[in-house]
Scaffold this motif. Sequence first.
Motif, PDB file in Angstrom:
ATOM      1  N   ALA A   1      29.666  95.336 -50.444  1.00 50.10           N
ATOM      2  CA  ALA A   1      30.921  95.463 -51.165  1.00 50.10           C
ATOM      3  C   ALA A   1      30.432  95.619 -52.863  1.00 50.10           C
ATOM      4  CB  ALA A   1      31.622  94.010 -51.097  1.00 50.10           C
ATOM      5  N   ALA A   2      28.727  95.286 -52.708  1.00 51.65           N
ATOM      6  CA  ALA A   2      28.331  95.650 -53.938  1.00 51.65           C
ATOM      7  C   ALA A   2      28.145  97.226 -54.152  1.00 51.65           C
ATOM      8  CB  ALA A   2      27.208  94.659 -53.647  1.00 51.65           C
ATOM      9  N   ARG A  48      24.270  96.993 -56.430  1.00 52.47           N
ATOM     10  CA  ARG A  48      25.137  97.065 -57.934  1.00 52.47           C
ATOM     11  C   ARG A  48      23.915  97.712 -58.268  1.00 52.47           C
ATOM     12  NH1 ARG A  48      26.328  92.219 -57.677  1.00 52.47           N
ATOM     13  NH2 ARG A  48      27.896  91.441 -56.926  1.00 52.47           N
ATOM     14  N   ARG A  78      29.780  99.656 -52.904  1.00 52.72           N
ATOM     15  CA  ARG A  78      30.760 100.592 -53.180  1.00 52.72           C
ATOM     16  C   ARG A  78      30.975 100.102 -55.012  1.00 52.72           C
ATOM     17  NH1 ARG A  78      33.354 102.585 -48.689  1.00 52.72           N
ATOM     18  NH2 ARG A  78      32.514 101.537 -46.792  1.00 52.72           N
ATOM     19  N   GLU A  79      30.688  99.082 -55.164  1.00 53.40           N
ATOM     20  CA  GLU A  79      31.647  98.722 -56.152  1.00 53.40           C
ATOM     21  C   GLU A  79      30.244  99.719 -57.707  1.00 53.40           C
ATOM     22  OE1 GLU A  79      31.794  94.690 -57.535  1.00 53.40           O
ATOM     23  OE2 GLU A  79      30.591  95.261 -59.318  1.00 53.40           O
ATOM     24  N   GLY A  80      29.716  99.781 -57.729  1.00 54.54           N
ATOM     25  CA  GLY A  80      27.602 100.532 -58.068  1.00 54.54           C
ATOM     26  C   GLY A  80      27.597 101.529 -57.624  1.00 54.54           C
TER      27      GLY A  80
END
Lengths: 325, 325
Positions: free
Chosen positions: B107-108, B84, B110-112
């Motif tokens: 997922a982490a 992230r 893409r979020e970060g």
Amino acid sequence: MIRIGIMGYGNLGRGVERAVMKNPDMEVVAVFTRRAPETLKILTEGAVVASVADAEKYVGKIDVMILCGGSATDLPVQGPQYARLFNIVDSFDTHAKIPEHFADCDAASREGGTVSVISVGWDPGLFSLNRLYGRCILPDGKDYTFWGRGVSQGHSDAIRRIDGVIDARQYTIPVPEAVKAVRRGENPDLTTREKHTRECFVVAEEGADLARIEREIVTMPNYFADYDTTVHFITKEELERDHKGIPHGGRVIRSGETSDGVGHVVEYSLTLDSNPEFTSSVLVAYARAAVRLAKEGVSGAKTVLDIPPAYLSAETGEELRKTLL
Amino acid sequence: MIRIGIMGYGNLGRGVERAVMKNPDMEVVAVFTRRAPETLKILTEGAVVASVADAEKYVGKIDVMILCGGSATDLPVQGPQYARLFNIVDSFDTHAKIPEHFADCDAASREGGTVSVISVGWDPGLFSLNRLYGRCILPDGKDYTFWGRGVSQGHSDAIRRIDGVIDARQYTIPVPEAVKAVRRGENPDLTTREKHTRECFVVAEEGADLARIEREIVTMPNYFADYDTTVHFITKEELERDHKGIPHGGRVIRSGETSDGVGHVVEYSLTLDSNPEFTSSVLVAYARAAVRLAKEGVSGAKTVLDIPPAYLSAETGEELRKTLL
């Protein structure tokens, strides 16, 4: 299905056709030839044999054209010519001229909105990949490429041009002691002569001066003068019986240290029954990558160094991570 | 300069530090530890030793964080946690859980807006690459992975947990006849027992029941029961003198046919003085790729299968084409 066009039907073109048969997501749509198309017999049912002059008519019917001509005169012309029309893959292997060929195909592909994958095969190709991975992972080290034992077509041709020679086959052979020293991580400095020897099987005309032929071979500049060369005179029957195949192979060895006295050796080796059939199989795998890149909207020239390994596969990222990571 | 953070300073973290020293375009900026930072001595002048609790403060000061923890408990947590905040590279090697770890880091990241390169090393890693290239180029064939001769930490630990054992070292050894049969292109079906043997060097407590210890080792399910295992009892001095290093290695062999009776063998082999130092060197090469991908605006999780080989190198495409294609 990925629709393949084959430009040229020599050893390499025939190998591409066979390689496509091993890949269920691909089919050969057309083979293009400079000969009279009706004289060519191909293996693929339903595929067309067409004249090179008609290639342009196949735009939209072929996803990728695999260029199976030679590097000396065919590919420098065909690469840019067909890259304007099709995604292409070629095996251009004149090392010194790769930058120029890359630039030519890159310009043509950008103009045509296509992808060209050039210099595909095992060297250049898979060996280049291994030199790259080796250098990046063990930067404090050295790499060595050994070729053979295998038939060099160029050297065999050079012998055939000598007066009094009917046919010839030349094998390039790595020097076992050199390979062993490299494997032991000794990072030796090796001359050309210390790395490879050359062995020639020659069919001479009746009554030819064998001593003169042998002398002409072993002293031939560029081809033989820098090597220890052995010449065997044999009969035409022996040549056909014992030297019919085109085996080849070789190895890339990287050796290096990660800290004082802590060494590592990485070795990549190929043992090939048929040089052209194996090269063709590499071309076909990269044809799949070319189509995938083009679908993503990429255009321009690429080499094996630029292409994500997963793009060679018909499987999804999920499948690959699950089954072979 | 690419600014590197090292999370964890065990064998792998120390190896990363040494590997960075071999790469002139990189520097270690900080080493993060769960221990009291002032107790840690590192090699890099000018680099900070910080508490893992302070890692977040280094956002913007580190281009890529190399996670050097273990796959059992560290990486499943640290991967998504740091992805992230930073571009990360890890060596997650629990094969069955790679899809899950990939999804978590993806997922982490893409979020970060970061890049995570997971499961980097030699297996998973370089061996996975070679399984992939082999399968794509010789689809009508079979691949084999042999490990060793080398130290398996997991198996050594398993022996140490037996009552009466002070210390132990376990070597995994490929069966030479199996390797030879594969190299001959025979594509044999091999059981676990036919592929590898296990050799154990054990230091036992004085007066311990050696027969019982040996029996407990060779019958241990998952670890030894399916293998031919040899146990040697040695002294603590012999263990330190003869079995101090952590050598390892192995080979991936692909053999296949391109047409009837025309076979080829591709072999990739590693001989490593130090398993953790070599693995670290692979992590560092992929750290360069992570930074380059992030600069291009890519975010999400990647594996070695997704990354263009040229991204491991500090050199430009032009230089690479000229010097090693």
